[in-house]
Design an enzyme around this catalytic site. Sequence first.
Site, PDB file in Angstrom:
ATOM      1  N   GLY A  10       0.850  -1.183   0.000  1.00 53.30           N
ATOM      2  CA  GLY A  10       0.000   0.000   0.000  1.00 53.30           C
ATOM      3  C   GLY A  10       0.884   1.229   0.000  1.00 53.30           C
ATOM      4  N   PRO A  11       0.268   2.411  -0.027  1.00 49.38           N
ATOM      5  CA  PRO A  11       1.046   3.645   0.077  1.00 49.38           C
ATOM      6  C   PRO A  11       1.496   3.847   1.525  1.00 49.38           C
ATOM      7  CG  PRO A  11      -1.269   4.151   0.163  1.00 49.38           C
ATOM      8  CD  PRO A  11      -1.176   2.657  -0.051  1.00 49.38           C
ATOM      9  N   LYS A  16       0.317  -0.599   6.946  1.00 43.60           N
ATOM     10  CA  LYS A  16       1.114  -1.804   6.664  1.00 43.60           C
ATOM     11  C   LYS A  16       1.864  -2.240   7.925  1.00 43.60           C
ATOM     12  CE  LYS A  16       3.644   0.166   3.492  1.00 43.60           C
ATOM     13  NZ  LYS A  16       3.145   1.551   3.744  1.00 43.60           N
ATOM     14  N   THR A  17       2.531  -1.278   8.577  1.00 45.15           N
ATOM     15  CA  THR A  17       3.303  -1.616   9.778  1.00 45.15           C
ATOM     16  C   THR A  17       2.381  -1.980  10.930  1.00 45.15           C
ATOM     17  OG1 THR A  17       4.900   0.007   9.001  1.00 45.15           O
ATOM     18  CG2 THR A  17       5.213  -0.821  11.235  1.00 45.15           C
ATOM     19  N   ARG A  44      14.476   6.176  11.193  1.00 47.94           N
ATOM     20  CA  ARG A  44      13.535   7.195  11.674  1.00 47.94           C
ATOM     21  C   ARG A  44      13.253   7.062  13.159  1.00 47.94           C
ATOM     22  NH1 ARG A  44       8.580   6.224   7.697  1.00 47.94           N
ATOM     23  NH2 ARG A  44       9.361   4.103   7.861  1.00 47.94           N
ATOM     24  N   GLU A  85       9.579  -2.596   5.435  1.00 44.13           N
ATOM     25  CA  GLU A  85      10.226  -1.831   4.359  1.00 44.13           C
ATOM     26  C   GLU A  85      10.830  -2.770   3.306  1.00 44.13           C
ATOM     27  OE1 GLU A  85       9.488   1.183   4.412  1.00 44.13           O
ATOM     28  OE2 GLU A  85       9.251   1.700   6.530  1.00 44.13           O
ATOM     29  N   PHE A 116       6.629   7.503  -4.958  1.00 45.58           N
ATOM     30  CA  PHE A 116       5.780   8.715  -4.971  1.00 45.58           C
ATOM     31  C   PHE A 116       5.405   9.109  -6.399  1.00 45.58           C
ATOM     32  CE2 PHE A 116      10.047  10.130  -5.573  1.00 45.58           C
ATOM     33  CZ  PHE A 116       9.949  11.188  -6.452  1.00 45.58           C
ATOM     34  N   CYS A 144      -8.685  15.583   0.796  1.00 48.80           N
ATOM     35  CA  CYS A 144     -10.163  15.482   0.849  1.00 48.80           C
ATOM     36  C   CYS A 144     -10.659  15.541   2.305  1.00 48.80           C
ATOM     37  CB  CYS A 144     -10.637  14.169   0.234  1.00 48.80           C
ATOM     38  SG  CYS A 144     -10.343  13.986  -1.526  1.00 48.80           S
ATOM     39  N   GLY A 165      11.664   8.975   5.264  1.00 51.73           N
ATOM     40  CA  GLY A 165      10.991  10.076   5.938  1.00 51.73           C
ATOM     41  C   GLY A 165       9.575   9.722   6.325  1.00 51.73           C
TER      42      GLY A 165
HETATM   43  N1  LIG Z   1      -3.597   9.967   5.484  1.00 51.89           N
HETATM   44  C1  LIG Z   1      -3.692   9.041   6.435  1.00 51.89           C
HETATM   45  N2  LIG Z   1      -4.552   8.012   6.300  1.00 51.89           N
HETATM   46  C2  LIG Z   1      -4.655   7.078   7.266  1.00 51.89           C
HETATM   47  N3  LIG Z   1      -3.881   7.051   8.391  1.00 51.89           N
HETATM   48  C3  LIG Z   1      -2.979   8.031   8.553  1.00 51.89           C
HETATM   49  C4  LIG Z   1      -2.842   9.078   7.596  1.00 51.89           C
HETATM   50  N4  LIG Z   1      -1.843   9.898   8.022  1.00 51.89           N
HETATM   51  C5  LIG Z   1      -1.398   9.401   9.193  1.00 51.89           C
HETATM   52  N5  LIG Z   1      -2.067   8.273   9.516  1.00 51.89           N
HETATM   53  C6  LIG Z   1      -1.761   7.455  10.708  1.00 51.89           C
HETATM   54  O1  LIG Z   1      -0.855   6.457  10.281  1.00 51.89           O
HETATM   55  C7  LIG Z   1      -1.205   5.227  10.898  1.00 51.89           C
HETATM   56  C8  LIG Z   1      -0.675   4.060  10.080  1.00 51.89           C
HETATM   57  O2  LIG Z   1       0.708   3.968  10.323  1.00 51.89           O
HETATM   58  P1  LIG Z   1       1.556   2.744   9.798  1.00 51.89           P
HETATM   59  O3  LIG Z   1       0.938   1.446  10.215  1.00 51.89           O
HETATM   60  O4  LIG Z   1       2.970   3.017  10.234  1.00 51.89           O
HETATM   61  O5  LIG Z   1       1.414   2.878   8.204  1.00 51.89           O
HETATM   62  P2  LIG Z   1       2.391   2.433   7.035  1.00 51.89           P
HETATM   63  O6  LIG Z   1       3.316   1.369   7.572  1.00 51.89           O
HETATM   64  O7  LIG Z   1       1.489   1.899   5.957  1.00 51.89           O
HETATM   65  O8  LIG Z   1       3.123   3.665   6.588  1.00 51.89           O
HETATM   66  C9  LIG Z   1      -2.715   5.281  10.958  1.00 51.89           C
HETATM   67  O9  LIG Z   1      -3.241   4.392  11.933  1.00 51.89           O
HETATM   68  C10 LIG Z   1      -2.974   6.754  11.322  1.00 51.89           C
HETATM   69  O10 LIG Z   1      -2.876   6.938  12.725  1.00 51.89           O
HETATM   70  C1  LIG Z   2       6.793   6.889  -1.382  1.00 49.78           C
HETATM   71  C2  LIG Z   2       8.263   6.747  -1.089  1.00 49.78           C
HETATM   72  C3  LIG Z   2       8.682   6.521   0.207  1.00 49.78           C
HETATM   73  N1  LIG Z   2      10.004   6.367   0.473  1.00 49.78           N
HETATM   74  C4  LIG Z   2      10.427   6.084   1.858  1.00 49.78           C
HETATM   75  C5  LIG Z   2       9.831   6.964   2.918  1.00 49.78           C
HETATM   76  C6  LIG Z   2       9.776   6.070   4.137  1.00 49.78           C
HETATM   77  O1  LIG Z   2      11.057   6.117   4.787  1.00 49.78           O
HETATM   78  C7  LIG Z   2       9.566   4.680   3.549  1.00 49.78           C
HETATM   79  C8  LIG Z   2       8.122   4.200   3.611  1.00 49.78           C
HETATM   80  O2  LIG Z   2       7.727   4.038   4.955  1.00 49.78           O
HETATM   81  P1  LIG Z   2       6.262   3.522   5.401  1.00 49.78           P
HETATM   82  O3  LIG Z   2       6.571   2.485   6.441  1.00 49.78           O
HETATM   83  O4  LIG Z   2       5.561   2.960   4.208  1.00 49.78           O
HETATM   84  O5  LIG Z   2       5.560   4.698   5.966  1.00 49.78           O
HETATM   85  O6  LIG Z   2       9.970   4.776   2.181  1.00 49.78           O
HETATM   86  C9  LIG Z   2      10.950   6.427  -0.548  1.00 49.78           C
HETATM   87  O7  LIG Z   2      12.168   6.278  -0.308  1.00 49.78           O
HETATM   88  N2  LIG Z   2      10.525   6.655  -1.823  1.00 49.78           N
HETATM   89  C10 LIG Z   2       9.217   6.820  -2.132  1.00 49.78           C
HETATM   90  O8  LIG Z   2       8.886   7.028  -3.337  1.00 49.78           O
END
Ligand SMILES: Nc1ncnc2c1ncn2[C@@H]1O[C@H](COP(=O)(O)OP(=O)(O)O)[C@@H](O)[C@H]1O
Ligand SMILES: Cc1cn([C@H]2C[C@H](O)[C@@H](COP(=O)(O)O)O2)c(=O)[nH]c1=O
Length: 184
Positions: A10-11, A16-17, A44, A85, A116, A144, A165
Amino acid sequence: MPGNIRLIIGPMFSQKTTCLTGYIHRYRSIGRTVLVVNHASDVRYGRNSLCTHDGTSVPCRMRHDLQGLRNEPDYADASSIFIEEGQFFDDLAPFCKDAAGLDGKEVIVAALVATFDRKMFPSVAELIPYADHIEHRTALCCVCRDGTPAPFTKRTAAIEGCLVGGSESYAAVCGLHHGSPHRD
Ligand SMILES: Nc1ncnc2c1ncn2[C@@H]1O[C@H](COP(=O)(O)OP(=O)(O)O)[C@@H](O)[C@H]1O
Ligand SMILES: Cc1cn([C@H]2C[C@H](O)[C@@H](COP(=O)(O)O)O2)c(=O)[nH]c1=O
């Protein structure tokens, strides 16, 4: 018993985590031995943990590669291997195939579905044909702000290339607010 590969994609911000940590806690609660690995570039949240965007953290191994793990004692002891990751590991697909196919492990991988700018991460593309189960998650569009699903990550910082980041540099958005149409 044969192993299997579960991929959570997913994005950013699509939980995911959160899913990964949920599995880890559930598996530990029934006494399964797990090995948790994050990519060494993900500094991070300190050097030995993975962490959700809302602050749940789990201790883990930090590595640049995965195949080297197969010679280590904590790998031999673990029945489930969790990888955070996944997109950053060049040897993701060969490792998952060997861990599941040769070593009988259950492998659970969290990885970005795309960059991205909507390009595939090569290591994730290589793994998809071998995954027994794929969960494709979405976040919520932060422009939105009405519950619209966000399948894409937008980079909000003006930097090229790979950039580790969080919310200071990236946001989850819908197609409209990603700003690029469904074509090149
Ligand atoms: N745009 C967003 N949509 C949904 N959750 C978000 C958003 N921005 C921040 N969050 C927070 O991020 C959490 C998910 O974090 P995490 O599990 O680390 O996601 P991922 O590993 O996919 O980046 C959500 O439970 C919510 O608290
Ligand atoms: C979209 C995108 C992300 N990254 C980096 C930024 C974060 O360090 C991780 C993703 O972390 P998350 O657990 O999914 O929140 O990836 C990147 O290097 N390049 C990209 O295009």
